[in-house]
Design a protein around this motif. Sequence first.
Motif, PDB file in Angstrom:
ATOM      1  N   ASP A  17       0.826  -1.217   0.000  1.00 32.36           N
ATOM      2  CA  ASP A  17       0.000   0.000   0.000  1.00 32.36           C
ATOM      3  C   ASP A  17       0.855   1.259   0.000  1.00 32.36           C
ATOM      4  N   LYS A  18       1.989   1.188   0.675  1.00 32.91           N
ATOM      5  CA  LYS A  18       2.903   2.343   0.730  1.00 32.91           C
ATOM      6  C   LYS A  18       3.912   2.322  -0.411  1.00 32.91           C
ATOM      7  N   ASN A  19       3.790   1.313  -1.276  1.00 32.25           N
ATOM      8  CA  ASN A  19       4.670   1.178  -2.433  1.00 32.25           C
ATOM      9  C   ASN A  19       6.156   1.148  -2.026  1.00 32.25           C
ATOM     10  N   ILE A  20       6.436   0.342  -1.012  1.00 30.54           N
ATOM     11  CA  ILE A  20       7.800   0.193  -0.497  1.00 30.54           C
ATOM     12  C   ILE A  20       8.291  -1.199  -0.850  1.00 30.54           C
ATOM     13  N   SER A  21       9.476  -1.279  -1.391  1.00 31.98           N
ATOM     14  CA  SER A  21      10.035  -2.581  -1.748  1.00 31.98           C
ATOM     15  C   SER A  21      10.523  -3.301  -0.497  1.00 31.98           C
ATOM     16  N   GLN A  22      10.637  -4.609  -0.611  1.00 29.79           N
ATOM     17  CA  GLN A  22      11.204  -5.381   0.502  1.00 29.79           C
ATOM     18  C   GLN A  22      12.620  -4.899   0.796  1.00 29.79           C
ATOM     19  N   GLN A  23      13.351  -4.569  -0.233  1.00 31.26           N
ATOM     20  CA  GLN A  23      14.733  -4.115  -0.052  1.00 31.26           C
ATOM     21  C   GLN A  23      14.782  -2.817   0.757  1.00 31.26           C
ATOM     22  N   ASP A  24      13.923  -1.867   0.426  1.00 34.71           N
ATOM     23  CA  ASP A  24      13.908  -0.601   1.164  1.00 34.71           C
ATOM     24  C   ASP A  24      13.471  -0.809   2.620  1.00 34.71           C
ATOM     25  N   LEU A  25      12.473  -1.640   2.816  1.00 36.60           N
ATOM     26  CA  LEU A  25      11.997  -1.898   4.176  1.00 36.60           C
ATOM     27  C   LEU A  25      13.047  -2.650   4.992  1.00 36.60           C
ATOM     28  N   SER A  26      13.737  -3.576   4.363  1.00 34.46           N
ATOM     29  CA  SER A  26      14.781  -4.313   5.090  1.00 34.46           C
ATOM     30  C   SER A  26      15.904  -3.372   5.527  1.00 34.46           C
ATOM     31  N   ASN A  33      17.481  -8.542   3.307  1.00 32.43           N
ATOM     32  CA  ASN A  33      16.258  -8.596   2.511  1.00 32.43           C
ATOM     33  C   ASN A  33      15.643  -9.996   2.530  1.00 32.43           C
ATOM     34  N   SER A  34      16.468 -11.027   2.492  1.00 29.57           N
ATOM     35  CA  SER A  34      15.938 -12.399   2.489  1.00 29.57           C
ATOM     36  C   SER A  34      15.239 -12.722   3.810  1.00 29.57           C
ATOM     37  N   LEU A  35      15.707 -12.140   4.903  1.00 27.95           N
ATOM     38  CA  LEU A  35      15.059 -12.355   6.194  1.00 27.95           C
ATOM     39  C   LEU A  35      13.677 -11.708   6.210  1.00 27.95           C
ATOM     40  N   LEU A  36      13.568 -10.502   5.675  1.00 33.06           N
ATOM     41  CA  LEU A  36      12.268  -9.843   5.593  1.00 33.06           C
ATOM     42  C   LEU A  36      11.304 -10.667   4.742  1.00 33.06           C
ATOM     43  N   LYS A  41       6.511 -14.243   4.572  1.00 33.74           N
ATOM     44  CA  LYS A  41       5.911 -15.545   4.264  1.00 33.74           C
ATOM     45  C   LYS A  41       5.705 -16.371   5.521  1.00 33.74           C
ATOM     46  N   GLU A  42       6.112 -15.805   6.635  1.00 29.92           N
ATOM     47  CA  GLU A  42       6.021 -16.424   7.952  1.00 29.92           C
ATOM     48  C   GLU A  42       6.781 -17.750   8.017  1.00 29.92           C
ATOM     49  N   TYR A  43       7.884 -17.800   7.265  1.00 31.86           N
ATOM     50  CA  TYR A  43       8.800 -18.932   7.399  1.00 31.86           C
ATOM     51  C   TYR A  43       9.568 -18.784   8.707  1.00 31.86           C
ATOM     52  N   TYR A  44       9.816 -17.533   9.086  1.00 33.20           N
ATOM     53  CA  TYR A  44      10.438 -17.210  10.365  1.00 33.20           C
ATOM     54  C   TYR A  44       9.481 -16.308  11.131  1.00 33.20           C
ATOM     55  N   ILE A  45       9.513 -16.437  12.435  1.00 31.61           N
ATOM     56  CA  ILE A  45       8.677 -15.588  13.279  1.00 31.61           C
ATOM     57  C   ILE A  45       9.424 -14.285  13.565  1.00 31.61           C
ATOM     58  N   ILE A  46       8.733 -13.186  13.399  1.00 28.76           N
ATOM     59  CA  ILE A  46       9.341 -11.874  13.646  1.00 28.76           C
ATOM     60  C   ILE A  46       9.519 -11.683  15.147  1.00 28.76           C
ATOM     61  N   PRO A  47      10.731 -11.383  15.581  1.00 29.95           N
ATOM     62  CA  PRO A  47      10.920 -11.070  16.999  1.00 29.95           C
ATOM     63  C   PRO A  47      10.156  -9.791  17.367  1.00 29.95           C
ATOM     64  N   ILE A  48       9.760  -9.690  18.609  1.00 28.46           N
ATOM     65  CA  ILE A  48       8.999  -8.522  19.082  1.00 28.46           C
ATOM     66  C   ILE A  48       9.720  -7.224  18.711  1.00 28.46           C
ATOM     67  N   LYS A  49      11.032  -7.196  18.841  1.00 30.17           N
ATOM     68  CA  LYS A  49      11.800  -5.987  18.517  1.00 30.17           C
ATOM     69  C   LYS A  49      11.509  -5.523  17.088  1.00 30.17           C
ATOM     70  N   HIS A  50      11.548  -6.430  16.123  1.00 25.44           N
ATOM     71  CA  HIS A  50      11.294  -6.053  14.730  1.00 25.44           C
ATOM     72  C   HIS A  50       9.814  -5.790  14.487  1.00 25.44           C
ATOM     73  N   LEU A  51       8.957  -6.531  15.166  1.00 29.61           N
ATOM     74  CA  LEU A  51       7.521  -6.295  15.033  1.00 29.61           C
ATOM     75  C   LEU A  51       7.178  -4.884  15.505  1.00 29.61           C
ATOM     76  N   ASN A  52       7.791  -4.477  16.600  1.00 30.24           N
ATOM     77  CA  ASN A  52       7.576  -3.127  17.121  1.00 30.24           C
ATOM     78  C   ASN A  52       8.117  -2.078  16.151  1.00 30.24           C
ATOM     79  N   THR A  53       9.286  -2.328  15.594  1.00 24.43           N
ATOM     80  CA  THR A  53       9.863  -1.392  14.617  1.00 24.43           C
ATOM     81  C   THR A  53       8.927  -1.242  13.425  1.00 24.43           C
ATOM     82  N   LEU A  54       8.386  -2.353  12.946  1.00 27.94           N
ATOM     83  CA  LEU A  54       7.449  -2.308  11.820  1.00 27.94           C
ATOM     84  C   LEU A  54       6.166  -1.560  12.183  1.00 27.94           C
ATOM     85  N   ALA A  55       5.638  -1.833  13.361  1.00 27.62           N
ATOM     86  CA  ALA A  55       4.427  -1.128  13.809  1.00 27.62           C
ATOM     87  C   ALA A  55       4.682   0.375  13.858  1.00 27.62           C
ATOM     88  N   ASN A  56       5.825   0.777  14.396  1.00 24.89           N
ATOM     89  CA  ASN A  56       6.161   2.199  14.460  1.00 24.89           C
ATOM     90  C   ASN A  56       6.365   2.777  13.059  1.00 24.89           C
TER      91      ASN A  56
END
Length: 155
Positions: A17-26, A33-36, A41-56
């Motif tokens: 929606d924000k037209n942001i690439s995975q590379q820019d967000l990573s 980028n591969s971790l993002l 895809k929820e192959y890995y669970i996002i740690p709370i630290k990164h989840l909070n960063t994304l929410a912010n």
Amino acid sequence: MVVKMMYSYKLKELREDKNISQQDLSKELDIDNSLLAKYEKEYYIIPIKHLNTLANYFDVSIDYLFGLSDKLNYKNSNCEIDAIKVGERLKEFRKENKLTQEKLAKILNMARSALANYERGRNVIATPFLYTICTRYNISADYLLGKINNPKYLK
């Protein structure tokens, strides 16, 4: 414990929606980028630290990312997560629901000592345990993480 969470869908939707690439967000998260991609895809669970960063970053609540609430964000939300406050709120929640550490640890399929460390603020609760508590007891992840004071319980 295998827990399928909603954040993978919400994260991808917000990014697109924000037209942001995975590379820019990573780069914003300071992760590979591969971790993002694995988070999305929820192959890995996002740690709370990164989840909070994304929410912010996206100005949304963790409740929204988890699919617990349609409300995008809360007024007066804290950006930081304080492990001590998380521990206090987790202990308060446990006692309100008349759960011993042993009982809650069993529900979460974890060691009681790990739960005790969360309650003492030694570690911030792991994402799947937080998600399980929130979905099972209808309590706000943002509240438990000390990001908000209200609402405590979700409808």
